[in-house]
Design an enzyme around this catalytic site. Structure first.
Site, PDB file in Angstrom:
ATOM      1  N   GLY A 333     -66.965 -26.260  32.154  1.00 35.64           N
ATOM      2  CA  GLY A 333     -66.476 -25.181  31.295  1.00 35.64           C
ATOM      3  C   GLY A 333     -65.962 -24.053  32.168  1.00 35.64           C
ATOM      4  O   GLY A 333     -64.776 -23.926  32.439  1.00 35.64           O
ATOM      5  N   ARG A 334     -66.916 -23.260  32.668  1.00 35.49           N
ATOM      6  CA  ARG A 334     -66.579 -22.097  33.493  1.00 35.49           C
ATOM      7  C   ARG A 334     -65.625 -22.434  34.643  1.00 35.49           C
ATOM      8  O   ARG A 334     -64.607 -21.761  34.826  1.00 35.49           O
ATOM      9  CB  ARG A 334     -67.883 -21.521  34.074  1.00 35.49           C
ATOM     10  CG  ARG A 334     -67.718 -20.235  34.843  1.00 35.49           C
ATOM     11  CD  ARG A 334     -69.012 -19.906  35.612  1.00 35.49           C
ATOM     12  NE  ARG A 334     -70.191 -20.072  34.775  1.00 35.49           N
ATOM     13  CZ  ARG A 334     -70.730 -19.120  34.017  1.00 35.49           C
ATOM     14  NH1 ARG A 334     -70.191 -17.921  34.007  1.00 35.49           N
ATOM     15  NH2 ARG A 334     -71.805 -19.369  33.289  1.00 35.49           N
ATOM     16  N   ARG A 371     -70.521 -10.237  29.343  1.00 35.65           N
ATOM     17  CA  ARG A 371     -71.311 -10.840  30.419  1.00 35.65           C
ATOM     18  C   ARG A 371     -72.075  -9.816  31.276  1.00 35.65           C
ATOM     19  O   ARG A 371     -73.242 -10.044  31.589  1.00 35.65           O
ATOM     20  CB  ARG A 371     -70.446 -11.747  31.301  1.00 35.65           C
ATOM     21  CG  ARG A 371     -69.961 -12.994  30.536  1.00 35.65           C
ATOM     22  CD  ARG A 371     -69.304 -14.018  31.447  1.00 35.65           C
ATOM     23  NE  ARG A 371     -70.250 -14.611  32.350  1.00 35.65           N
ATOM     24  CZ  ARG A 371     -70.374 -14.314  33.629  1.00 35.65           C
ATOM     25  NH1 ARG A 371     -69.572 -13.450  34.184  1.00 35.65           N
ATOM     26  NH2 ARG A 371     -71.303 -14.891  34.354  1.00 35.65           N
ATOM     27  N   CYS A 402     -70.522   2.442  22.166  1.00 34.43           N
ATOM     28  CA  CYS A 402     -71.632   3.387  22.071  1.00 34.43           C
ATOM     29  C   CYS A 402     -72.913   2.753  22.575  1.00 34.43           C
ATOM     30  O   CYS A 402     -73.808   2.425  21.797  1.00 34.43           O
ATOM     31  CB  CYS A 402     -71.800   3.855  20.639  1.00 34.43           C
ATOM     32  SG  CYS A 402     -70.369   4.760  20.108  1.00 34.43           S
ATOM     33  N   GLU A 403     -72.974   2.591  23.862  1.00 38.31           N
ATOM     34  CA  GLU A 403     -74.072   1.869  24.486  1.00 38.31           C
ATOM     35  C   GLU A 403     -74.029   2.257  25.955  1.00 38.31           C
ATOM     36  O   GLU A 403     -73.019   2.039  26.616  1.00 38.31           O
ATOM     37  CB  GLU A 403     -73.754   0.376  24.318  1.00 38.31           C
ATOM     38  CG  GLU A 403     -74.845  -0.606  24.503  1.00 38.31           C
ATOM     39  CD  GLU A 403     -75.688  -0.768  23.247  1.00 38.31           C
ATOM     40  OE1 GLU A 403     -76.899  -0.866  23.433  1.00 38.31           O
ATOM     41  OE2 GLU A 403     -75.166  -0.796  22.125  1.00 38.31           O
TER      42      GLU A 403
HETATM   43  C1  LIG Z   1     -72.346 -24.854  28.539  1.00 38.11           C
HETATM   44  C2  LIG Z   1     -72.287 -26.306  28.636  1.00 38.11           C
HETATM   45  C3  LIG Z   1     -71.367 -26.911  29.481  1.00 38.11           C
HETATM   46  C4  LIG Z   1     -70.453 -26.136  30.385  1.00 38.11           C
HETATM   47  O1  LIG Z   1     -71.133 -25.409  31.331  1.00 38.11           O
HETATM   48  P1  LIG Z   1     -70.313 -24.633  32.473  1.00 38.11           P
HETATM   49  O2  LIG Z   1     -71.370 -24.017  33.283  1.00 38.11           O
HETATM   50  O3  LIG Z   1     -69.445 -23.649  31.793  1.00 38.11           O
HETATM   51  O4  LIG Z   1     -69.542 -25.666  33.227  1.00 38.11           O
HETATM   52  C5  LIG Z   1     -71.307 -28.274  29.493  1.00 38.11           C
HETATM   53  N1  LIG Z   1     -72.103 -29.016  28.695  1.00 38.11           N
HETATM   54  C6  LIG Z   1     -72.997 -28.460  27.861  1.00 38.11           C
HETATM   55  C7  LIG Z   1     -73.826 -29.325  27.019  1.00 38.11           C
HETATM   56  C8  LIG Z   1     -73.125 -27.096  27.804  1.00 38.11           C
HETATM   57  O5  LIG Z   1     -74.024 -26.539  26.993  1.00 38.11           O
END
Ligand SMILES: *Cc1c(COP(=O)(O)O)cnc(C)c1O
Length: 481
Positions: A333-334, A371, A402-403
């Site tokens: 993902g990231r 984050r 407002c934090e």
């Molecule tokens: C969040 C997640 C990912 C992706 O994680 P990254 O750290 O963003 O690569 C992949 N699989 C599952 C099941 C997740 O919950």
């Protein structure tokens, strides 16, 4: 997490090419030049800025062939900018590394919770990747964005009956997380076999923020290891169930390779067990988790190193157990989207507290990037139109919410900035837009995709009036005329 000092954009890790980089004296007609000298083009997650970041002829930052200042003027701020070349680069890096290091079939699935939109889905699909979704919203975005259903897996530790029904109807693979999923799936009484993966907790510790750790035993995700055998036996008696894969995910923003190596053995043991109980399991899904460089001191492994570690460990673990090689799935993902993203803000008010701190406020904050307040995350930032001016003061960049904790960057070295200047915050492509809120009824920013000098709006900016759209004022509360 470590200290909360934001990195100054100095040192070798982030700077323009030495030639002609003198601050304040850019040659007005010089050709654009690369920005980060230590750029790792093969693995974008190791860079602080998008691959196409350059200093243009005016000495200003550009991404995708367009000056960031120009984008801010054209689309307003805050603005999420996504660099197409970096996105495609990370997709290719995963695809190519899997082909190079894994002798069997393999597929990277984009974990769309990192940043979910039709445009990103279409782009990732065009690169040949699959996708993982965790809600009806992410699922519909994937399907409408053109992702083939047989390349989508549907996750979640508390899926609703409606969400499961949608996944089953559309032929998406369901990742069974717990007994509740199985009860609900059975209640749907599927007529055709449903493709399933089974998620379990691998019991592996890794060093990352507590909230984003998922592999240790005390996690809400997946079956406990001692439930594995009972659930596999149960599934063997469900005529509607076709168990094709096993899944485990150990966490996020991980810099170590060892946990990913260890995971292979745990998954291979589960694979042996599942096959011995008659399940036609062909897929091992190792999840995601590879970290990225947010600040100069971060040093994540490359995509190639990560894939190689995982691939070799899976091959070795399967060989050791005499198992036929499964298809290898992973879910980045990231590391797939973060570095492609830059957020542009306009600098507004300034508050100097002598001897304590100087606050520089921008026109966004925790609603477009939660984050820092959630995970104490750190970022790197520069003035978009004066990236090479001397960073002679230290400021704290605050949002407009407002934090008191609404701080985007603490102790950032910056040239003295005046209101109206554009601040570019890097590595915001993951878990920013997707985690954005309307706190303080602030509209969520637009997203533009840039490449080859062209910018396309891929997510429109919300308008304040639109935020009232879901409010309902009961008749008896209406102001009398
Ligand atoms: C969040 C997640 C990912 C992706 O994680 P990254 O750290 O963003 O690569 C992949 N699989 C599952 C099941 C997740 O919950």
């Amino acid at each position: 997490m470590s200290s909360s000092t934001a990195s100054a954009p100095s040192g070798a890790a982030i700077s323009a090419d030495a030639a002609g980089a003198g601050a304040g004296s850019p040659a007005a007609t010089s050709a654009p030049r690369p920005f980060e000298v230590e750029r790792d083009a093969a693995s974008p997650n190791r860079n602080l800025t998008p691959l196409t970041t350059r200093i243009d002829g005016q000495g200003q930052l550009e991404v995708g062939g367009i000056a960031l200042g120009e984008l801010a003027r054209r689309y307003g701020t805050p603005l999420y900018v996504l660099d197409e070349a970096t996105l495609r680069g990370t997709c290719a890096a995963y695809r190519d590394a899997l082909a190079a290091h894994y002798p069997g079939e393999a597929l990277a699935l984009y974990a769309s919770k990192a940043n979910s939109s039709l445009a990103i889905t279409a782009l990732v699909a065009s690169e040949g990747l699959g996708l993982d979704a965790v809600s009806a919203g992410e699922l519909l975005t994937a399907l409408d964005g053109g992702m083939a259903p047989d390349r989508i897996v549907f996750h979640g530790n508390n899926k609703s009956l409606e969400e499961l029904d949608l996944a089953v109807q559309r032929g998406v693979t369901v990742v069974v997380d717990n007994w509740f999923d199985l009860e609900n799936l059975a209640a749907l009484a599927p007529t055709a076999p449903v493709n399933l993966m089974l998620r379990f907790t691998p019991g592996i510790e890794c060093h990352t923020h507590e909230y984003i750790r998922t592999g240790h035993l005390d996690s809400k995700f997946g079956f406990d290891p001692d439930q594995l055998e009972p659930v596999l036996k149960h599934l063997a008696g469900c005529p509607w169930a076709r168990l094709s894969g096993l899944h485990a995910h150990i966490g996020s923003q991980i810099f170590e390779l060892q946990p990913h190596h260890d995971l292979a053995a745990v998954l291979a043991d589960a694979l042996a067990l599942a096959r011995s109980l008659g399940h036609p399991v062909t897929d091992l899904n190792v999840g995601g988790g590879l970290g990225i460089r947010y600040v100069a001191s971060d040093d994540p492994p490359s995509i190639q190193q990560w894939v190689r570690t995982v691939a070799e460990a899976v091959v070795a673990a399967c060989q050791a157990r005499g198992l036929e090689l499964p298809r290898l799935l992973c879910e980045p993902g990231r590391s797939l989207v973060a570095t492609a993203g830059v957020t542009l803000y306009t600098v507004g008010s300034r508050k100097e507290i002598p001897g304590i701190r100087t606050y520089l406020s921008v026109d966004g904050g925790m609603s477009d990037n939660p984050r820092p307040i959630t995970y104490q995350s750190r970022y790197t930032a520069l003035l978009a139109e004066r990236p090479e001016a001397e960073a002679s003061e230290t400021v704290t960049v605050a949002g407009k919410h407002c934090e008191s904790g609404d701080v985007l960057l603490k102790d950032l070295a910056l040239p003295p900035a005046t209101s109206g200047e554009v601040l570019a915050v890097f590595a915001t492509g993951a878990y920013n837009a997707s985690m954005a809120s309307n706190y303080n009824r602030i509209p969520r920013p637009a997203t533009v995709l840039v490449g080859d000098g062209q910018a396309d709006l891929v997510q429109r900016r919300e308008r304040p009036e639109e935020l009232l759209r879901y409010d309902v004022l009961p008749e008896r509360l209406r102001p009398v005329a």
